[in-house]
Scaffold this active site. Structure first.
Site, mmCIF file in Angstrom:
data_model
loop_
_atom_site.group_PDB
_atom_site.id
_atom_site.type_symbol
_atom_site.label_atom_id
_atom_site.label_comp_id
_atom_site.label_asym_id
_atom_site.label_seq_id
_atom_site.Cartn_x
_atom_site.Cartn_y
_atom_site.Cartn_z
ATOM 1 N N LYS A 296 5.128 1.939 -3.228
ATOM 2 C CA LYS A 296 5.186 3.333 -3.697
ATOM 3 C C LYS A 296 5.376 3.321 -5.198
ATOM 4 O O LYS A 296 6.016 2.402 -5.743
ATOM 5 C CB LYS A 296 6.358 4.066 -3.051
ATOM 6 C CG LYS A 296 6.207 5.571 -3.063
ATOM 7 C CD LYS A 296 5.248 6.014 -1.982
ATOM 8 C CE LYS A 296 5.074 7.508 -1.931
ATOM 9 N NZ LYS A 296 4.320 7.900 -0.723
ATOM 10 N N ASN B 67 -1.989 21.026 1.373
ATOM 11 C CA ASN B 67 -2.969 20.034 1.825
ATOM 12 C C ASN B 67 -2.724 19.663 3.290
ATOM 13 O O ASN B 67 -3.623 19.722 4.129
ATOM 14 C CB ASN B 67 -2.881 18.814 0.892
ATOM 15 C CG ASN B 67 -3.776 17.691 1.336
ATOM 16 O OD1 ASN B 67 -4.825 17.914 1.931
ATOM 17 N ND2 ASN B 67 -3.372 16.467 1.072
ATOM 18 N N LYS C 174 0.856 -1.193 0.000
ATOM 19 C CA LYS C 174 0.000 0.000 0.000
ATOM 20 C C LYS C 174 0.884 1.232 0.000
ATOM 21 O O LYS C 174 1.851 1.331 0.766
ATOM 22 C CB LYS C 174 -0.849 0.005 1.295
ATOM 23 C CG LYS C 174 -1.760 1.196 1.416
ATOM 24 C CD LYS C 174 -3.168 0.845 0.976
ATOM 25 C CE LYS C 174 -4.053 2.053 0.787
ATOM 26 N NZ LYS C 174 -3.864 2.760 -0.486
ATOM 27 N N LYS D 15 5.883 2.843 8.150
ATOM 28 C CA LYS D 15 4.734 3.658 8.583
ATOM 29 C C LYS D 15 3.527 2.763 8.855
ATOM 30 O O LYS D 15 2.855 2.894 9.882
ATOM 31 C CB LYS D 15 4.410 4.692 7.489
ATOM 32 C CG LYS D 15 3.461 5.776 7.937
ATOM 33 C CD LYS D 15 3.148 6.765 6.815
ATOM 34 C CE LYS D 15 4.280 7.701 6.490
ATOM 35 N NZ LYS D 15 3.891 8.796 5.573
#
Ligand code: NAD
Length: 417
Positions: A105, A220, A69, A93
């Protein structure tokens, strides 16, 4: 720092953690490289009818706890090394947050700001066609990252569904809510940093009500954080963007500032605040400093000027290793990126779960409450580790993640204890 140095630094961080934890060297041998990285050459018809090609990558690091992911970025500086290092950090993470994922990634070398929409769409679709065998709701689940968004994810999803055997929309996260995305995904990273900041303030005996906050970067992440922490009662006294910074010790009116930034593209010139440079912002007398712009901002020199007792990292890698050492020696708590900014991937996980539950909608309140729990538990686990082992929060987060991974690899028989 170039991509190759970033990759070697990340490898070294993992090596030191495995050694310090006393896990077998084979755990490091497995984690030092991604499981696989695919390179795709994407052919695109340009507006003038010529054919151009763009290189893209997808790196899948280590699926100890579940499918890969992580985001996909479109940027001219993308390199294979950078994508691989970022996939390794995603593994860490996800492990810190206890998500059932490995790290992934992706990136395409292009500058979408200089390309027309049809070219960007062809790149997005070509990227997915090149990767089709690697992706899937139980294999690898990409999401937006730098210069990619829900619109690009919509094209990627559509291309995947044309070639996939099943119409399972949970292969991507960061979709529009209309296409099965989740409420609150855009603000999730900033809100997660706010939860981590709240926990750090508790530990340091700082009352969040009226606590003074400075934020570098009003994009953001920075804006989402500033708004969330202000809702919790803190006072955002300084922000900056690429144009420079603003400081008002009485607090900035964030709604007016956001409207000003929307109209002017930058925060510079906002009335009701003094202009400060980015260097001055780092040295302001505040309770929490949040770098949420770029990597490598808090060098040893800058760290020596920081007056905040807490630095919560919104950006990825905003503090250099030398800067981190100075912060620790000066007793400043550094809440590291792999913990503090994990809210984005946590809410991506909720979106994936929502999709796996047949699309049963989560309310915004449910998302926020669950995110609070994930961030608070991760913060407390890393903080206990830091106290128990006498190490910084940064070291503790890496040790905690690598420990979880090494134990998982032993339990699965990848590594003999
Ligand atoms: P963004 O492009 O929306 O915002 C970046 C902000 O930083 C902008 O306000 C820009 O003007 C400012 N900036 C750029 N250069 C600057 C400089 N030299 N000095 C001061 N300000 C500067 O990007 P974002 O999505 O907010 O991401 C910011 C950081 O957070 C990146 O490191 C990113 O990898 C990381 N991050 C983002 C997410 C996410 O969900 N978007 C999740 C985890 C980590």
């Amino acid at each position: 720092m170039n991509g190759a140095e970033f990759f070697r630094d990340t490898q070294e961080t993992i090596r030191m953690a495995v050694e310090r934890l006393g896990h077998p060297d084979s755990a490091y041998k497995i984690l030092r490289y991604p499981r696989r990285t695919l390179e795709v050459n994407i052919a695109v018809t340009m507006p003038n009818g010529s054919t151009e090609t763009f290189l893209g990558y997808r790196s899948q690091h280590a699926a100890v706890f579940g499918p890969y992911k992580g985001g996909v970025r479109f940027h001219p500086n993308v390199t294979k090394d950078e994508v691989e290092a970022l996939s390794m950090l995603m593994t860490l993470k996800n492990a810190v947050l206890g998500l059932p994922y490995g790290g992934g990634k992706g990136g395409v070398i292009c500058d979408p700001t200089a390309l027309d929409e049809s070219t960007v769409e062809q790149i997005a679709r070509g990227y997915v066609r090149g990767l089709k065998d690697m992706l899937g709701p139980h294999k690898d689940i990409p999401a937006p990252d730098v210069n990619t968004n829900s619109r690009i994810i919509g094209w990627m999803l559509d291309e995947f569904l044309k070639i996939a055997p099943e119409l399972d929309f949970s292969v991507f996260t960061g979709k529009t809510v209309n296409l099965g995305g989740i409420e609150g995904r855009t603000e999730a990273t900033g809100l997660g940093i706010a939860f981590a900041t709240r926990e750090a303030c508790k530990v340091r005996g700082i009352d969040l009500t009226g606590a003074r906050i400075a934020v570098q970067g009003f994009g953001n992440v920075g804006k989402g954080f500033a708004q969330s922490i202000a809702h919790m009662g803190a006072k955002v006294v300084a922000v900056s963007d690429i144009s420079g910074g603003l400081y008002n010790p009485n607090g900035l009116d964030l709604d007016t500032l956001s409207a000003y930034q929307a109209a002017n593209k930058v925060v510079r010139g906002f009335p009701g605040a003094d202009a400060v440079t980015n260097a001055e912002l780092f040295a302001l007398p505040v309770d929490v400093l949040v770098p949420a712009a770029l990597e490598g901002q808090i060098t040893a020199e800058v760290a020596n000027t920081v007056r905040a007792p807490i630095v919560a990292e919104g950006a990825n890698g905003p503090t250099t290793p030398e800067g981190a050492k100075v912060l620790f020696d000066r007793g400043i708590m550094q809440v590291p990126d792999i913990l503090a900014n994990g809210g984005g991937v946590a809410v991506s996980y909720f979106e994936w779960v929502q999709g796996r539950q047949g699309g049963l909608r989560w309310s915004l309140r449910a998302v926020e409450r669950r995110l609070d729990r994930y961030m608070t538990e991760a913060f407390q686990a890393v903080h206990s580790y830091s106290l128990g082992h006498g190490v910084s929060m940064r070291e503790a987060a890496f040790l905690f993640a690598v420990d979880r991974l090494a134990k998982g690899m032993i339990e699965r028989g990848w590594v003999r204890p």
